[in-house]
Design a protein around this motif. Structure first.
Motif, PDB file in Angstrom:
ATOM      1  N   PRO A   1      16.157  61.966  -0.190  1.00 37.30           N
ATOM      2  CA  PRO A   1      16.371  62.441  -1.559  1.00 37.30           C
ATOM      3  C   PRO A   1      16.909  63.876  -1.617  1.00 37.30           C
ATOM      4  N   GLY A   2      18.025  64.037  -2.308  1.00 33.01           N
ATOM      5  CA  GLY A   2      18.631  65.352  -2.462  1.00 33.01           C
ATOM      6  C   GLY A   2      19.577  65.745  -1.347  1.00 33.01           C
ATOM      7  N   ALA A   3      19.625  64.978  -0.263  1.00 30.09           N
ATOM      8  CA  ALA A   3      20.492  65.308   0.873  1.00 30.09           C
ATOM      9  C   ALA A   3      21.798  64.525   0.809  1.00 30.09           C
ATOM     10  N   VAL A   4      22.767  64.966   1.598  1.00 24.41           N
ATOM     11  CA  VAL A   4      24.016  64.217   1.734  1.00 24.41           C
ATOM     12  C   VAL A   4      24.154  63.631   3.130  1.00 24.41           C
ATOM     13  N   ALA A   5      23.349  64.108   4.075  1.00 23.17           N
ATOM     14  CA  ALA A   5      23.375  63.581   5.440  1.00 23.17           C
ATOM     15  C   ALA A   5      22.085  63.945   6.152  1.00 23.17           C
ATOM     16  N   LEU A   6      21.719  63.106   7.121  1.00 21.24           N
ATOM     17  CA  LEU A   6      20.532  63.335   7.935  1.00 21.24           C
ATOM     18  C   LEU A   6      20.826  62.926   9.365  1.00 21.24           C
TER      19      LEU A   6
ATOM     20  N   VAL B   1      24.508  59.035   6.337  1.00 15.11           N
ATOM     21  CA  VAL B   1      25.258  59.800   5.349  1.00 15.11           C
ATOM     22  C   VAL B   1      25.248  59.081   4.013  1.00 15.11           C
ATOM     23  N   LEU B   2      25.308  59.863   2.943  1.00 12.57           N
ATOM     24  CA  LEU B   2      25.502  59.318   1.610  1.00 12.57           C
ATOM     25  C   LEU B   2      26.967  58.917   1.532  1.00 12.57           C
ATOM     26  N   LYS B   3      27.245  57.639   1.333  1.00 10.35           N
ATOM     27  CA  LYS B   3      28.620  57.152   1.425  1.00 10.35           C
ATOM     28  C   LYS B   3      29.559  57.894   0.493  1.00 10.35           C
ATOM     29  N   GLU B   4      29.140  58.083  -0.740  1.00 10.51           N
ATOM     30  CA  GLU B   4      29.991  58.767  -1.718  1.00 10.51           C
ATOM     31  C   GLU B   4      30.369  60.165  -1.243  1.00 10.51           C
TER      32      GLU B   4
END
Length: 227
Positions: A101-106, A149-152
């Protein structure tokens, strides 16, 4: 949370079954599993189909092209990636999802399997120390064997760059401009020791060169990751 797991594979009929078993046994089941058949000439596609996962064909050889094909094909809002010779631990996806939550990648740590106990420990703790140092320096070191990663956001950043190596690291550096990129120490993935074929000295030299942007020796003669 819908997580697509993408596994690029070029001639990986030997390692792929164990990888798929590990991915399909996650405590947090993936929304879908995609094997990207990167111009394989062995039974990679047949092995993947036997497990009932999606298979996407990528004719252009190179792991960056395969990762990008998987990213584009993914139907989940999150895209986790690992390699065909890697074994995510059972709570891998759960650990990543809890911090998402709140991240764009981990991303998380790696440990060699198929080596002695001391070599496995050295590989894991040495890599953990390296990841923490890079995170403190503001240079997150994402690895294709253990990242999500968040695909968007990944598409907004341009996806994986068309380079011979470091496509995972370079995407991470672009994503940090769009939002938090988080290191998740609990999200452990085991990876094969085939990269140690020439010994630790050669392996560490190759990694240092790769970190500096020189991929020489990182790939086999046919352009594939060394086996």
């Amino acid at each position: 949370m819908r997580i697509s797991v993408v596994i690029p594979a070029h001639n990986e009929e030997t390692y792929l079954p164990q990888c798929l078993e590990a991915v399909l046994a996650q405590s947090l089941p993936p929304f879908e599993v995609i094997v990207v058949d990167n111009a394989s000439t062995d039974r990679t596609r047949e092995v993947a189909e036997a497990f009932g996962v999606r298979v996407v064909y990528c004719a252009k050889k190179g792991v960056a092209h395969a990762r990008q094909a998987g990213l584009l094909a993914a139907r989940g809002e999150w895209v986790a990636m690992t390699d065909a010779d890697s074994l995510p631990t059972p709570t891998w996806l759960q650990a990543l999802a809890e911090r998402a939550p709140g991240a764009v990648a981990l991303y998380g740590p790696l440990r060699f399997y198929g080596v002695s106990a001391w070599e496995a420990a050295l590989s894991e703790w040495g890599y953990r120390a390296f990841l923490r140092l890079m995170a403190l320096l503001g240079r997150p070191n994402l690895a294709g064997a253990n990242m999500m990663v968040l695909k968007e956001a990944a598409l907004r950043a341009g996806g994986f760059p068309e380079v011979e190596a470091r496509e995972d690291v370079l995407l991470g550096w672009k994503l940090r401009r769009l939002g938090p990129v988080r290191y998740v120490p609990e999200a452990l993935v085991l990876t094969s020791a085939r990269r140690l074929k020439g010994g630790w000295g050669r392996f560490l030299l190759r990694q240092a060169r790769n970190l500096l942007g020189d991929p020489r020796g990182y790939f086999g003669e046919g352009g594939e990751r060394e086996r």
